[in-house]
Design an enzyme around this catalytic site. Structure first.
Site, PDB file in Angstrom:
ATOM      1  N   ARG A 278       0.865  -1.180   0.000  1.00  0.00           N
ATOM      2  CA  ARG A 278       0.000   0.000   0.000  1.00  0.00           C
ATOM      3  C   ARG A 278       0.903   1.230   0.000  1.00  0.00           C
ATOM      4  O   ARG A 278       1.520   1.547   0.999  1.00  0.00           O
ATOM      5  CB  ARG A 278      -0.861  -0.040   1.270  1.00  0.00           C
ATOM      6  CG  ARG A 278      -2.029   0.919   1.264  1.00  0.00           C
ATOM      7  CD  ARG A 278      -2.596   1.032   2.662  1.00  0.00           C
ATOM      8  NE  ARG A 278      -1.722   1.828   3.491  1.00  0.00           N
ATOM      9  CZ  ARG A 278      -1.495   1.624   4.780  1.00  0.00           C
ATOM     10  NH1 ARG A 278      -2.059   0.626   5.409  1.00  0.00           N
ATOM     11  NH2 ARG A 278      -0.677   2.411   5.455  1.00  0.00           N
ATOM     12  N   HIS A 282      -3.276   4.462   4.922  1.00  0.00           N
ATOM     13  CA  HIS A 282      -4.460   3.583   5.004  1.00  0.00           C
ATOM     14  C   HIS A 282      -5.695   4.251   4.382  1.00  0.00           C
ATOM     15  O   HIS A 282      -6.395   3.663   3.566  1.00  0.00           O
ATOM     16  CB  HIS A 282      -4.710   3.227   6.467  1.00  0.00           C
ATOM     17  CG  HIS A 282      -5.957   2.448   6.693  1.00  0.00           C
ATOM     18  ND1 HIS A 282      -6.088   1.133   6.289  1.00  0.00           N
ATOM     19  CD2 HIS A 282      -7.143   2.787   7.273  1.00  0.00           C
ATOM     20  CE1 HIS A 282      -7.303   0.707   6.614  1.00  0.00           C
ATOM     21  NE2 HIS A 282      -7.953   1.684   7.203  1.00  0.00           N
ATOM     22  N   TYR A 291       4.392   5.037  11.317  1.00  0.00           N
ATOM     23  CA  TYR A 291       4.705   3.608  11.527  1.00  0.00           C
ATOM     24  C   TYR A 291       5.551   2.973  10.421  1.00  0.00           C
ATOM     25  O   TYR A 291       5.816   1.789  10.459  1.00  0.00           O
ATOM     26  CB  TYR A 291       3.420   2.794  11.749  1.00  0.00           C
ATOM     27  CG  TYR A 291       2.374   2.965  10.653  1.00  0.00           C
ATOM     28  CD1 TYR A 291       2.415   2.219   9.480  1.00  0.00           C
ATOM     29  CD2 TYR A 291       1.331   3.889  10.805  1.00  0.00           C
ATOM     30  CE1 TYR A 291       1.454   2.373   8.490  1.00  0.00           C
ATOM     31  CE2 TYR A 291       0.372   4.061   9.819  1.00  0.00           C
ATOM     32  CZ  TYR A 291       0.445   3.290   8.671  1.00  0.00           C
ATOM     33  OH  TYR A 291      -0.504   3.443   7.681  1.00  0.00           O
TER      34      TYR A 291
HETATM   35  C1  TPP Z   1     -14.614  -6.198  12.123  1.00  0.00           C
HETATM   36  C2  TPP Z   1     -13.766  -4.952  12.024  1.00  0.00           C
HETATM   37  N1  TPP Z   1     -12.823  -4.712  12.942  1.00  0.00           N
HETATM   38  C3  TPP Z   1     -12.055  -3.614  12.851  1.00  0.00           C
HETATM   39  C4  TPP Z   1     -12.244  -2.719  11.837  1.00  0.00           C
HETATM   40  C5  TPP Z   1     -11.381  -1.447  11.769  1.00  0.00           C
HETATM   41  N2  TPP Z   1     -10.466  -1.530  10.631  1.00  0.00           N
HETATM   42  C6  TPP Z   1     -10.744  -0.904   9.477  1.00  0.00           C
HETATM   43  S1  TPP Z   1      -9.591  -1.158   8.341  1.00  0.00           S
HETATM   44  C7  TPP Z   1      -8.654  -2.097   9.372  1.00  0.00           C
HETATM   45  C8  TPP Z   1      -7.366  -2.707   8.898  1.00  0.00           C
HETATM   46  C9  TPP Z   1      -7.587  -3.774   7.897  1.00  0.00           C
HETATM   47  O1  TPP Z   1      -6.384  -4.144   7.294  1.00  0.00           O
HETATM   48  P1  TPP Z   1      -6.319  -5.177   6.097  1.00  0.00           P
HETATM   49  O2  TPP Z   1      -7.324  -6.268   6.300  1.00  0.00           O
HETATM   50  O3  TPP Z   1      -4.907  -5.607   5.956  1.00  0.00           O
HETATM   51  O4  TPP Z   1      -6.801  -4.366   4.842  1.00  0.00           O
HETATM   52  P2  TPP Z   1      -6.232  -3.044   4.168  1.00  0.00           P
HETATM   53  O5  TPP Z   1      -6.897  -1.886   4.863  1.00  0.00           O
HETATM   54  O6  TPP Z   1      -4.750  -3.032   4.337  1.00  0.00           O
HETATM   55  O7  TPP Z   1      -6.654  -3.117   2.756  1.00  0.00           O
HETATM   56  C10 TPP Z   1      -9.266  -2.197  10.614  1.00  0.00           C
HETATM   57  C11 TPP Z   1      -8.707  -2.924  11.768  1.00  0.00           C
HETATM   58  C12 TPP Z   1     -13.245  -3.002  10.888  1.00  0.00           C
HETATM   59  N3  TPP Z   1     -13.478  -2.219   9.842  1.00  0.00           N
HETATM   60  N4  TPP Z   1     -13.984  -4.123  10.996  1.00  0.00           N
END
Ligand code: TPP
Length: 383
Positions: A278, A282, A291
């Site tokens: 990425r 985020h 980070y």
């Molecule tokens: C069930 C749930 N827990 C926590 C969150 C908060 N949250 C949003 S994005 C994220 C990180 C997700 O990372 P990843 O699965 O690696 O996907 P990326 O954002 O890197 O595409 C979190 C913890 C959420 N959206 N849903």
């Protein structure tokens, strides 16, 4: 306290647990063919590229360029207050585009919040795709018409939905495949486990694409899992795991197309881990410098999906300067239209607040709706 030198098994009266497999026990599946390759599969810059369809490579290129421009434009719109939030997929465009192009029209896509580009590359209107991120209360498009499930914010919840749809389609005799996309962080969710387990038990026609982009917001992969790779997780469920270079559009397309074809002919699900990065934060609400260091980002810029594909096309004489310019111009035109349309204020009816929640409204809601109606009417009269 003095430590006892006695082991549990020596304790008087202790039952010694020695599991003995029943005589009929045997592994039902040979795990060896399910294991992913040790290195991510690559096509661009290798001999395998010679077998890739030139027209497909050119189409992938045009979509990657358009996708990157879309990410930049959508991010700019957050700064202008036209979008509430945008999770950019810059650096991950190869996964996004290949995912969309590996599917047939009759298939279904189950995207996460980061996969707007996949939805747009599948043909969704670029503005409709942003409805939810604009802060609207509904999805903005008809999932059934486009066969694209709503962009899913709760992590991994789209995965069991994909399995359910694929299993139901199979029971009905439809040769539909569901492609479900999830991030590396999403693989730690219970929904990931449940979806993969049911998919394998039912041999459902589903393909799981994990975009391992290195981070779940600020959490790096090493703090997310101790697995040898995310693709290895497939073996525990009894489905093949494939590891692919997520920045190599030709490789991602090939691996996805194989998995989709396998699912369609009744071969069951596949878990694909695409190793990518990425490049942006985020979302626009995140500060990635807190980070990770710029040098890490620079390393990945050198392995940029657009550059990799452009180099291959140029070296093989499949694209010239005019072709590169035409792709950039088309992307610019798309961005200008997106800007223009997103700058128009949507006409919203406040009474919508009361729609589509209950089949039959409660007395309290009816009362509130009447009150709002009266206020709106009175406002209209004084204008
Ligand atoms: C069930 C749930 N827990 C926590 C969150 C908060 N949250 C949003 S994005 C994220 C990180 C997700 O990372 P990843 O699965 O690696 O996907 P990326 O954002 O890197 O595409 C979190 C913890 C959420 N959206 N849903």
């Amino acid at each position: 306290m003095r430590k006892s030198s006695m082991s549990v098994q020596e304790l008087p009266g202790a039952t010694v647990y020695r599991p003995t497999p029943p005589p009929a026990w045997r592994p039902r599946t040979d795990p060896a063919p399910l294991l992913p390759d040790p290195e991510p599969y690559r096509v661009l810059g290798t001999k395998a590229a010679g077998a890739a369809d030139p027209e497909l490579l050119r189409r992938l290129y045009r979509e990657l360029v358009r996708g990157r421009r879309y990410n930049a434009q959508a991010t700019a719109l957050t700064k202008q207050g036209r979008l509430a939030v945008y999770p950019s997929s810059t650096g991950q465009e190869a996964c996004e585009v290949a995912a969309a192009l590996a599917l047939e029209e009759r298939d279904w896509l189950f995207p996460s919040y980061r996969d707007t580009l996949a939805a747009v590359a599948r043909g969704l209107d670029p503005v409709e795709a942003l409805t939810l991120l604009r802060g609207d209360w509904h999805t903005g498009y008809d999932p059934r018409e486009h066969r694209i499930a709503p962009l899913c914010t709760p992590l991994a919840t789209q995965l069991p939905h994909a399995v359910g749809l694929a299993h139901a389609a199979r029971l009905k005799g439809d040769d539909v495949v569901a492609l479900a996309m999830v991030g590396d962080g999403g693989t730690s969710e219970g929904d990931f486990h449940e979806a993969l387990n049911f998919a394998a038990v039912w041999q459902a026609p589903v393909v799981f694409l994990v975009q391992n982009n290195g981070f779940a917001i600020s959490v790096p992969l090493a703090k997310q899992t101790a697995a040898p790779s995310l693709a290895h997780k497939a073996v525990g469920y009894g489905m093949p795991g494939r590891l692919v270079d997520g920045n190599d559009a030709a490789a991602v397309h090939e691996v996805l197309a194989d998995a989709v074809a396998r699912a369609r002919r009744g071969g069951g699900p596949t878990l694909i881990e695409a190793v990518t990065y990425r490049i942006d934060a985020h979302t626009n609400a995140d500060d990635a410098t807190r980070y990770r260091g710029e040098s890490e980002v620079e390393t990945w810029r050198a392995h940029d999906p657009i550059r990799l594909l452009e180099r291959e096309l140029t070296e093989r004489g499949l694209i010239d300067e005019d072709g590169v310019k035409a792709a950039a111009d088309a992307a610019e035109t798309m961005a200008a239209k997106l800007r223009e349309r997103m700058n128009a204020d949507p006409v919203l009816d406040p009474m919508d607040l009361f729609e589509h929640v209950y089949a039959e409204q409660t007395a309290q809601l009816r009362e509130q709706a009447a009150q709002l109606r009266a206020e709106l009417d009175a406002e209209g009269e004084t204008r």
